[in-house]
Design a protein around this motif. Sequence first.
Motif, PDB file in Angstrom:
ATOM      1  N   ARG A   1       0.833  -1.210   0.000  1.00 27.14           N
ATOM      2  CA  ARG A   1       0.000   0.000   0.000  1.00 27.14           C
ATOM      3  C   ARG A   1       0.867   1.258   0.000  1.00 27.14           C
ATOM      4  N   PHE A   2       1.937   1.265   0.799  1.00 24.89           N
ATOM      5  CA  PHE A   2       2.779   2.455   0.887  1.00 24.89           C
ATOM      6  C   PHE A   2       3.692   2.587  -0.332  1.00 24.89           C
ATOM      7  N   ALA A   3       4.029   1.462  -0.968  1.00 25.07           N
ATOM      8  CA  ALA A   3       4.820   1.527  -2.199  1.00 25.07           C
ATOM      9  C   ALA A   3       3.989   2.123  -3.329  1.00 25.07           C
ATOM     10  N   GLU A   4       2.683   1.819  -3.335  1.00 27.06           N
ATOM     11  CA  GLU A   4       1.795   2.368  -4.361  1.00 27.06           C
ATOM     12  C   GLU A   4       1.710   3.889  -4.258  1.00 27.06           C
ATOM     13  N   ASP A   5       1.597   4.373  -3.035  1.00 26.52           N
ATOM     14  CA  ASP A   5       1.443   5.817  -2.818  1.00 26.52           C
ATOM     15  C   ASP A   5       2.166   6.168  -1.520  1.00 26.52           C
ATOM     16  N   HIS A   6       3.345   6.774  -1.647  1.00 25.44           N
ATOM     17  CA  HIS A   6       4.149   7.070  -0.464  1.00 25.44           C
ATOM     18  C   HIS A   6       3.450   8.060   0.472  1.00 25.44           C
ATOM     19  N   LEU A   7       2.580   8.890  -0.072  1.00 28.76           N
ATOM     20  CA  LEU A   7       1.878   9.858   0.769  1.00 28.76           C
ATOM     21  C   LEU A   7       0.990   9.172   1.799  1.00 28.76           C
ATOM     22  N   ARG A   8       0.625   7.927   1.531  1.00 24.57           N
ATOM     23  CA  ARG A   8      -0.202   7.186   2.491  1.00 24.57           C
ATOM     24  C   ARG A   8       0.477   7.037   3.847  1.00 24.57           C
ATOM     25  N   MET A   9       1.806   7.106   3.871  1.00 23.86           N
ATOM     26  CA  MET A   9       2.497   7.012   5.162  1.00 23.86           C
ATOM     27  C   MET A   9       2.119   8.197   6.048  1.00 23.86           C
TER      28      MET A   9
ATOM     29  N   ARG B   1       2.439  18.699  -1.222  1.00 23.60           N
ATOM     30  CA  ARG B   1       1.577  17.676  -0.624  1.00 23.60           C
ATOM     31  C   ARG B   1       2.028  17.327   0.798  1.00 23.60           C
ATOM     32  N   ILE B   2       3.331  17.301   1.012  1.00 21.73           N
ATOM     33  CA  ILE B   2       3.849  17.047   2.357  1.00 21.73           C
ATOM     34  C   ILE B   2       3.409  18.157   3.296  1.00 21.73           C
ATOM     35  N   ARG B   3       3.568  19.405   2.850  1.00 21.83           N
ATOM     36  CA  ARG B   3       3.156  20.529   3.695  1.00 21.83           C
ATOM     37  C   ARG B   3       1.662  20.459   4.016  1.00 21.83           C
ATOM     38  N   GLN B   4       0.856  20.131   3.044  1.00 20.96           N
ATOM     39  CA  GLN B   4      -0.583  20.049   3.267  1.00 20.96           C
ATOM     40  C   GLN B   4      -0.931  18.987   4.307  1.00 20.96           C
ATOM     41  N   GLU B   5      -0.289  17.839   4.237  1.00 21.45           N
ATOM     42  CA  GLU B   5      -0.559  16.776   5.215  1.00 21.45           C
ATOM     43  C   GLU B   5      -0.105  17.190   6.611  1.00 21.45           C
ATOM     44  N   LEU B   6       1.064  17.829   6.700  1.00 20.98           N
ATOM     45  CA  LEU B   6       1.538  18.290   8.002  1.00 20.98           C
ATOM     46  C   LEU B   6       0.586  19.332   8.587  1.00 20.98           C
TER      47      LEU B   6
ATOM     48  N   LYS C   1      -2.576  19.551   8.090  1.00 23.12           N
ATOM     49  CA  LYS C   1      -3.767  18.849   8.577  1.00 23.12           C
ATOM     50  C   LYS C   1      -3.493  18.173   9.918  1.00 23.12           C
ATOM     51  N   ILE C   2      -2.322  17.593  10.071  1.00 23.52           N
ATOM     52  CA  ILE C   2      -1.970  16.981  11.360  1.00 23.52           C
ATOM     53  C   ILE C   2      -1.984  18.037  12.462  1.00 23.52           C
ATOM     54  N   LEU C   3      -1.497  19.234  12.127  1.00 20.33           N
ATOM     55  CA  LEU C   3      -1.435  20.312  13.116  1.00 20.33           C
ATOM     56  C   LEU C   3      -2.805  20.878  13.459  1.00 20.33           C
ATOM     57  N   THR C   4      -3.733  20.855  12.526  1.00 19.78           N
ATOM     58  CA  THR C   4      -4.965  21.630  12.707  1.00 19.78           C
ATOM     59  C   THR C   4      -6.247  20.805  12.784  1.00 19.78           C
ATOM     60  N   GLN C   5      -6.174  19.510  12.597  1.00 19.91           N
ATOM     61  CA  GLN C   5      -7.399  18.705  12.607  1.00 19.91           C
ATOM     62  C   GLN C   5      -7.578  17.906  13.886  1.00 19.91           C
ATOM     63  N   GLY C   6      -6.814  18.245  14.905  1.00 22.55           N
ATOM     64  CA  GLY C   6      -6.933  17.560  16.195  1.00 22.55           C
ATOM     65  C   GLY C   6      -5.891  16.463  16.336  1.00 22.55           C
ATOM     66  N   GLY C   7      -5.388  16.295  17.558  1.00 23.17           N
ATOM     67  CA  GLY C   7      -4.401  15.249  17.817  1.00 23.17           C
ATOM     68  C   GLY C   7      -3.006  15.594  17.338  1.00 23.17           C
ATOM     69  N   ALA C   8      -2.644  16.895  17.337  1.00 20.82           N
ATOM     70  CA  ALA C   8      -1.342  17.301  16.811  1.00 20.82           C
ATOM     71  C   ALA C   8      -0.188  16.667  17.582  1.00 20.82           C
TER      72      ALA C   8
END
Length: 449
Positions: A152-160, A196-201, A203-210
């Motif tokens: 799954r992670f090889a298919e799409d590294h962003l999934r990590m 895309r990395i910045r966007q995921e980070l 979301k981690i910071l602002t969607q709860g559970g940072a």
Amino acid sequence: MPSRPSLSGAEGIIARLRAEGYESYLVGGSVRDILRGVEPEDYDIVTQATPAQVEALFPRTIPVGVSFGVVLVVEGSHPYEVATFRAEADYEDGRHPSSVRFATAREDVLRRDFTVNGLLLDPVSGEIADYVGGRQDLEGRVVRAIGDPEKRFAEDHLRMLRAVRLAAGLNYALDPAAAGAISQNAPKILQISAERIRQELAKILTQGGARRGFELLEETGLLKQILPEASALKGVLQPSLYHPEGDVWEHTLRMLALLAPAPETGTIDEGIAWGALFHDLGKASCRFEDHRGIHFYRHPTVGQELARGIMKRLKFSGAMTERILALIGCHLHFIHVRQMREARLKRFLRMPDFASHLELHRLDCLGSHGLLENYNYCREKQGGFAREDLHPPKLLDGRDLIELGFDPGPLFKTILKAVENAQLSSLVKTGEEARAFVIARFSPPDGLR
């Protein structure tokens, strides 16, 4: 504020598809949230119908990804993603499939990322189609990859990164097999675009559970790949008098745990969140210890330079970059706020984006010693000053200075700032008093004209 997509809107689309004989379901995060008793932010639909058949059925469609079987159907003022059942293969770039074919509902689910996102819901009957054990993982509060996590992670590294975000935001455990696969493949995250990395980070910071999110980033090795400057804070000890919580990393994590939605917006402020993460970056390289204790001289300045490099690397906007740099650079100014003279204090309280600076200071205190005297002092002073106290009307301009005998030049700026300081200190209140102040302090070279 505009209304959100509705379940009824999604149900109407599914009903129309089914009326034409096409198998159709709700899928993904919307099903997960419905089963958790949470209102989804959007609704994704999967169907047996091809993009051409979907476009023929609905008057308003947008072909956003026809080659991947994806069409937006617009109902009311909201778009709903409608995707044809598909299977994918040959992920050569670690992000996008090289080939796509239309498939069955079961095949469509098996190519998805995590079991809790792999449930199909028939909104009419309420029946759930679960081919991957998603209901069990929802009940067990586990984020688990569908099938082999390495694949799954090889298919799409962003999934990590998405696995970390999902576990943190839901407050679920990350399946050990998935965590192990992320650790093994962490360096591959750098093959994903910086945006895309910045966007995921974000979301981690602002969607709860940072806090939990950044703990997982550190534990899996992703943080060292993406933000080595933040990973370097681990083990950087601080003076226990001011930081009983421990090292700089723990201090930062405590601040992330305190991030909360603003009452005015109902969301966590992204700039403040990044400011909390970055505010002490300079301490790793500025730490100095002598017989008097531990010191971090110039760490805001060094932290600004480190943060500037990160934000350039992750392609932050110019406006967000400048905002975060200002938060980092000013975060120690609150230490001296009760010793500031009146004019300096007023300038401090009126600086741009002061509310964000004050909130970062509050988080900084609560993430360490817990003392809020300076925070409360600023709040009290803010309440005691009228707007004109902080932004007094201009009493003199350049023409006035020329009339007083001064020649135009760089000195004008110094004089006018001195006049404003005198106003902020309540030493002058009228134009006449301002002229007398200038004459007494700066002595016009040719006397009064």
